[in-house]
Design a protein around this motif. Sequence first.
Motif, PDB file in Angstrom:
ATOM      1  N   VAL A  31       0.847  -1.200   0.000  1.00  0.00           N
ATOM      2  CA  VAL A  31       0.000   0.000   0.000  1.00  0.00           C
ATOM      3  C   VAL A  31       0.880   1.246   0.000  1.00  0.00           C
ATOM      4  O   VAL A  31       0.571   2.259  -0.643  1.00  0.00           O
ATOM      5  N   MET A  32       1.995   1.151   0.689  1.00  0.00           N
ATOM      6  CA  MET A  32       2.909   2.291   0.712  1.00  0.00           C
ATOM      7  C   MET A  32       3.495   2.560  -0.670  1.00  0.00           C
ATOM      8  O   MET A  32       3.724   3.701  -1.050  1.00  0.00           O
ATOM      9  N   TRP A  33       3.758   1.477  -1.386  1.00  0.00           N
ATOM     10  CA  TRP A  33       4.219   1.626  -2.769  1.00  0.00           C
ATOM     11  C   TRP A  33       3.231   2.488  -3.558  1.00  0.00           C
ATOM     12  O   TRP A  33       3.598   3.447  -4.216  1.00  0.00           O
ATOM     13  N   ILE A  34       1.989   2.059  -3.477  1.00  0.00           N
ATOM     14  CA  ILE A  34       0.927   2.760  -4.201  1.00  0.00           C
ATOM     15  C   ILE A  34       0.860   4.216  -3.744  1.00  0.00           C
ATOM     16  O   ILE A  34       0.828   5.148  -4.548  1.00  0.00           O
ATOM     17  N   ALA A  35       0.886   4.388  -2.419  1.00  0.00           N
ATOM     18  CA  ALA A  35       0.715   5.739  -1.878  1.00  0.00           C
ATOM     19  C   ALA A  35       1.871   6.647  -2.274  1.00  0.00           C
ATOM     20  O   ALA A  35       1.649   7.751  -2.789  1.00  0.00           O
ATOM     21  N   PHE A  36       3.098   6.204  -2.068  1.00  0.00           N
ATOM     22  CA  PHE A  36       4.234   7.105  -2.287  1.00  0.00           C
ATOM     23  C   PHE A  36       4.718   7.108  -3.732  1.00  0.00           C
ATOM     24  O   PHE A  36       4.798   8.149  -4.370  1.00  0.00           O
ATOM     25  N   PHE A  37       5.019   5.922  -4.241  1.00  0.00           N
ATOM     26  CA  PHE A  37       5.527   5.881  -5.615  1.00  0.00           C
ATOM     27  C   PHE A  37       4.412   6.250  -6.590  1.00  0.00           C
ATOM     28  O   PHE A  37       4.615   7.009  -7.538  1.00  0.00           O
ATOM     29  N   GLY A  38       3.216   5.727  -6.324  1.00  0.00           N
ATOM     30  CA  GLY A  38       2.080   5.993  -7.208  1.00  0.00           C
ATOM     31  C   GLY A  38       1.724   7.461  -7.276  1.00  0.00           C
ATOM     32  O   GLY A  38       1.252   7.956  -8.308  1.00  0.00           O
ATOM     33  N   SER A  39       1.962   8.183  -6.194  1.00  0.00           N
ATOM     34  CA  SER A  39       1.586   9.606  -6.173  1.00  0.00           C
ATOM     35  C   SER A  39       2.658  10.501  -6.765  1.00  0.00           C
ATOM     36  O   SER A  39       2.453  11.716  -6.903  1.00  0.00           O
ATOM     37  N   SER A  40       3.805   9.903  -7.113  1.00  0.00           N
ATOM     38  CA  SER A  40       4.913  10.752  -7.559  1.00  0.00           C
ATOM     39  C   SER A  40       4.646  11.424  -8.902  1.00  0.00           C
ATOM     40  O   SER A  40       5.302  12.391  -9.257  1.00  0.00           O
ATOM     41  N   LEU A  41       3.694  10.920  -9.674  1.00  0.00           N
ATOM     42  CA  LEU A  41       3.406  11.540 -10.970  1.00  0.00           C
ATOM     43  C   LEU A  41       2.071  12.296 -10.960  1.00  0.00           C
ATOM     44  O   LEU A  41       1.512  12.593 -12.014  1.00  0.00           O
ATOM     45  N   THR A  42       1.574  12.617  -9.753  1.00  0.00           N
ATOM     46  CA  THR A  42       0.247  13.241  -9.634  1.00  0.00           C
ATOM     47  C   THR A  42       0.134  14.532 -10.442  1.00  0.00           C
ATOM     48  O   THR A  42      -0.872  14.777 -11.106  1.00  0.00           O
ATOM     49  N   ASN A  43       1.168  15.383 -10.378  1.00  0.00           N
ATOM     50  CA  ASN A  43       1.060  16.680 -11.037  1.00  0.00           C
ATOM     51  C   ASN A  43       1.621  16.720 -12.466  1.00  0.00           C
ATOM     52  O   ASN A  43       1.782  17.785 -13.050  1.00  0.00           O
ATOM     53  N   VAL A  44       1.892  15.558 -12.999  1.00  0.00           N
ATOM     54  CA  VAL A  44       2.315  15.487 -14.400  1.00  0.00           C
ATOM     55  C   VAL A  44       1.087  15.791 -15.273  1.00  0.00           C
ATOM     56  O   VAL A  44      -0.026  15.349 -14.958  1.00  0.00           O
ATOM     57  N   PRO A  45       1.255  16.579 -16.354  1.00  0.00           N
ATOM     58  CA  PRO A  45       0.099  16.921 -17.198  1.00  0.00           C
ATOM     59  C   PRO A  45      -0.653  15.664 -17.643  1.00  0.00           C
ATOM     60  O   PRO A  45      -0.038  14.678 -18.037  1.00  0.00           O
ATOM     61  N   SER A  46      -1.966  15.719 -17.552  1.00  0.00           N
ATOM     62  CA  SER A  46      -2.734  14.497 -17.799  1.00  0.00           C
ATOM     63  C   SER A  46      -2.619  14.032 -19.248  1.00  0.00           C
ATOM     64  O   SER A  46      -2.771  12.853 -19.551  1.00  0.00           O
ATOM     65  N   GLN A  47      -2.298  14.979 -20.175  1.00  0.00           N
ATOM     66  CA  GLN A  47      -2.125  14.575 -21.569  1.00  0.00           C
ATOM     67  C   GLN A  47      -0.923  13.635 -21.727  1.00  0.00           C
ATOM     68  O   GLN A  47      -0.958  12.663 -22.476  1.00  0.00           O
ATOM     69  N   PHE A  48       0.135  13.973 -20.967  1.00  0.00           N
ATOM     70  CA  PHE A  48       1.336  13.127 -20.956  1.00  0.00           C
ATOM     71  C   PHE A  48       0.974  11.723 -20.478  1.00  0.00           C
ATOM     72  O   PHE A  48       1.371  10.725 -21.068  1.00  0.00           O
ATOM     73  N   LEU A  49       0.203  11.678 -19.409  1.00  0.00           N
ATOM     74  CA  LEU A  49      -0.177  10.382 -18.839  1.00  0.00           C
ATOM     75  C   LEU A  49      -1.005   9.569 -19.831  1.00  0.00           C
ATOM     76  O   LEU A  49      -0.746   8.387 -20.044  1.00  0.00           O
ATOM     77  N   THR A  50      -1.994  10.204 -20.440  1.00  0.00           N
ATOM     78  CA  THR A  50      -2.846   9.434 -21.356  1.00  0.00           C
ATOM     79  C   THR A  50      -2.076   8.985 -22.595  1.00  0.00           C
ATOM     80  O   THR A  50      -2.312   7.898 -23.121  1.00  0.00           O
ATOM     81  N   THR A  51      -1.115   9.819 -23.042  1.00  0.00           N
ATOM     82  CA  THR A  51      -0.327   9.422 -24.211  1.00  0.00           C
ATOM     83  C   THR A  51       0.530   8.201 -23.911  1.00  0.00           C
ATOM     84  O   THR A  51       0.522   7.216 -24.635  1.00  0.00           O
ATOM     85  N   PHE A  52       1.293   8.299 -22.792  1.00  0.00           N
ATOM     86  CA  PHE A  52       2.262   7.235 -22.519  1.00  0.00           C
ATOM     87  C   PHE A  52       1.710   6.105 -21.666  1.00  0.00           C
ATOM     88  O   PHE A  52       2.103   4.965 -21.797  1.00  0.00           O
ATOM     89  N   PHE A  53       0.814   6.414 -20.747  1.00  0.00           N
ATOM     90  CA  PHE A  53       0.350   5.393 -19.793  1.00  0.00           C
ATOM     91  C   PHE A  53      -1.065   4.902 -20.098  1.00  0.00           C
ATOM     92  O   PHE A  53      -1.578   4.025 -19.421  1.00  0.00           O
ATOM     93  N   HIS A  54      -1.695   5.497 -21.063  1.00  0.00           N
ATOM     94  CA  HIS A  54      -3.060   5.132 -21.442  1.00  0.00           C
ATOM     95  C   HIS A  54      -4.058   5.240 -20.305  1.00  0.00           C
ATOM     96  O   HIS A  54      -5.035   4.503 -20.232  1.00  0.00           O
ATOM     97  N   THR A  55      -3.777   6.145 -19.382  1.00  0.00           N
ATOM     98  CA  THR A  55      -4.713   6.437 -18.292  1.00  0.00           C
ATOM     99  C   THR A  55      -4.299   7.782 -17.713  1.00  0.00           C
ATOM    100  O   THR A  55      -3.145   8.185 -17.850  1.00  0.00           O
ATOM    101  N   ASN A  56      -5.241   8.482 -17.072  1.00  0.00           N
ATOM    102  CA  ASN A  56      -4.812   9.744 -16.457  1.00  0.00           C
ATOM    103  C   ASN A  56      -4.474   9.567 -14.982  1.00  0.00           C
ATOM    104  O   ASN A  56      -4.181  10.521 -14.287  1.00  0.00           O
ATOM    105  N   ASN A  57      -4.545   8.308 -14.520  1.00  0.00           N
ATOM    106  CA  ASN A  57      -4.184   8.029 -13.124  1.00  0.00           C
ATOM    107  C   ASN A  57      -3.018   7.045 -13.118  1.00  0.00           C
ATOM    108  O   ASN A  57      -3.184   5.878 -13.463  1.00  0.00           O
ATOM    109  N   TYR A  58      -1.843   7.527 -12.743  1.00  0.00           N
ATOM    110  CA  TYR A  58      -0.660   6.670 -12.786  1.00  0.00           C
ATOM    111  C   TYR A  58      -0.841   5.435 -11.905  1.00  0.00           C
ATOM    112  O   TYR A  58      -0.339   4.358 -12.193  1.00  0.00           O
TER     113      TYR A  58
END
Lengths: 255, 323
Positions: A31-58
């Motif tokens: 859960v800590m992985w999710i909380a800390f590592f997962g949140s590290s890309l929170t403020n990345v522009p959502s367009q970047f996320l959808t382009t590369f990660f195919h989701t807006n939630n890392y």
Amino acid sequence: MFQEFWVLYKRELKKTFRSIGVIIIMVIQPVMWIAFFGSSLTNVPSQFLTTFFHTNNYIAFLLPGELSVSMLFIGLFSSMSMIQDKRFGYLKKVLITRAPKWSIFLAKVGGATTRGLIQVPVMLLAGLAFGVSLPLSPLGWVEWIVGLILLGVGFSSLYLIVTMRSADWQLPNVTANLINLPLMFSSTALFPLSFYPTWMRYLSDVNPITYSAELGRGVILSGDPTIYYLGYLFIFAALMLGLGFVVARKYLTAE
Amino acid sequence: MYSIEVEGLLKKYGDFVALNSISFKVGEGEIFGMLGPNGAGKTTTIKVLTGLIPPTAGKASVAGFDVVKQTQEVKARIGWISSDVILDDDLNAWENLEIQGKLQGIKDWRERSEGVLKYFDLLQFAKRPVGKYSTGMRKKLEIASALIHSPSVIFVDEPTIGLDVNTRSMLWDLIKSIRKEMGVTVFLTTHYMEEADSLCDRIAVITQGKIAAIGSPAELKSKVGGDVIEMETVDGFTPEQLKGVKGVLDVKVTDGKVRVKVESADKTVVELMRVLNFSSIKSLKIEKPTLDTVFMELTGKKLDDSEVDYRKFYMTIRRARSG
């Protein structure tokens, strides 16, 4: 023959589940992985996320990857528990019974894999809490869970193969330090393939963690997992298990 | 038929010869002891006989089966009791016995567990985690778990090492009654003289991988050659005078003390009194041979300090460091 495996497997589970502290830590850790590592890309522009990660939630991208990585790390438990049994003479006691060596090996694989699976529901709940939507596709879920089991079987077998002849406490840990990080980073568990240089893509393409992570992403992100990934994981697990049987038969020693 | 037959058993670890072509036979229902210092080869013998390690050369059979070619048959018929108790502390007695029973391939483990728990007076504690047992109870459960599949031979490795006097004598009684009531053959290793003396029908004295002598405690003691009568005297007399007495084997005078070696002190002491002036004897002591003296006679060493097991020693150090 099966009776011997089953009672040893039950022993593994009892020993794990009677230690409440261990369970709590095992549950908190991913859960800590999710909380800390997962949140590290929170403020990345959502367009970047959808382009590369195919989701807006890392976190939705990370969740299947992190669960796959967990199944890699449980390999450490299988070999540590084997070495503990050697150290306390327990293995000697078992080897003086009629129990075949493969049943001892298989019980450790089963115990570690089951241990890894406890993290699945916890991680999914944590994912929900962090806003990941989980689609309803029963078949997809079954495929993914089976994929995780196969991954766990493969890696715990691999660890046991490496440490089969040893009774050295240090060996599982140095093995983990050696293989865990390269295996994790050379898969698509944390980042998409498009980030990687060509040579790392080749590595990623043979890395079983990639197949398990992508299988999960198929369920969570597109609702359509690629079944042949499961086939790859099956081959990986079967190979490791088969090799483990042979190595256990030849090299499993009491001390 | 013999329960254990060993012929020319050789075990090498690299250049180190752990067992140097040993041979012996153990009869059915016998309590057979292997007596020797640490590193003499006792544990190696058990490891070979229980099928844990293959011998380098030689033959061994247990319960009528070859330990190399018919290992599974052997394992089905033997029990092993280690010197330290090996049980799952967080599991209770039932669970520990269930594991052992099922590993031995028996179906009625429940009935058998109840039987052994009753026999060892542990039934009322059976649901308690084994970690909360006293040392004596743990030892009993360890023995119970080795008996659950009704083996015909049990191997007992240093049964009372590090135990207090009460637990020790409790275990001795237990081993004797198991043999009597269940008819099992007991092969035990020990480096305690009194243990070998009080427990075993026959003893093999082993040192540096070789068997120095085999026999019943009484036989081994008689090999040393009789009792010793030690006297302090005031008046002078010649040793030749005493040597003429019937039953006297040898006479030595050291530090004013006369040590007379005799066949049997009980008979000869009276004769000696007659020959010597009764009032000239200040004190008199009779020494019967013990296995200690036997061991010294056979190996030229005391049991306590005759050998240091370097491999074991380093292993302990390594364990302490990494543990």
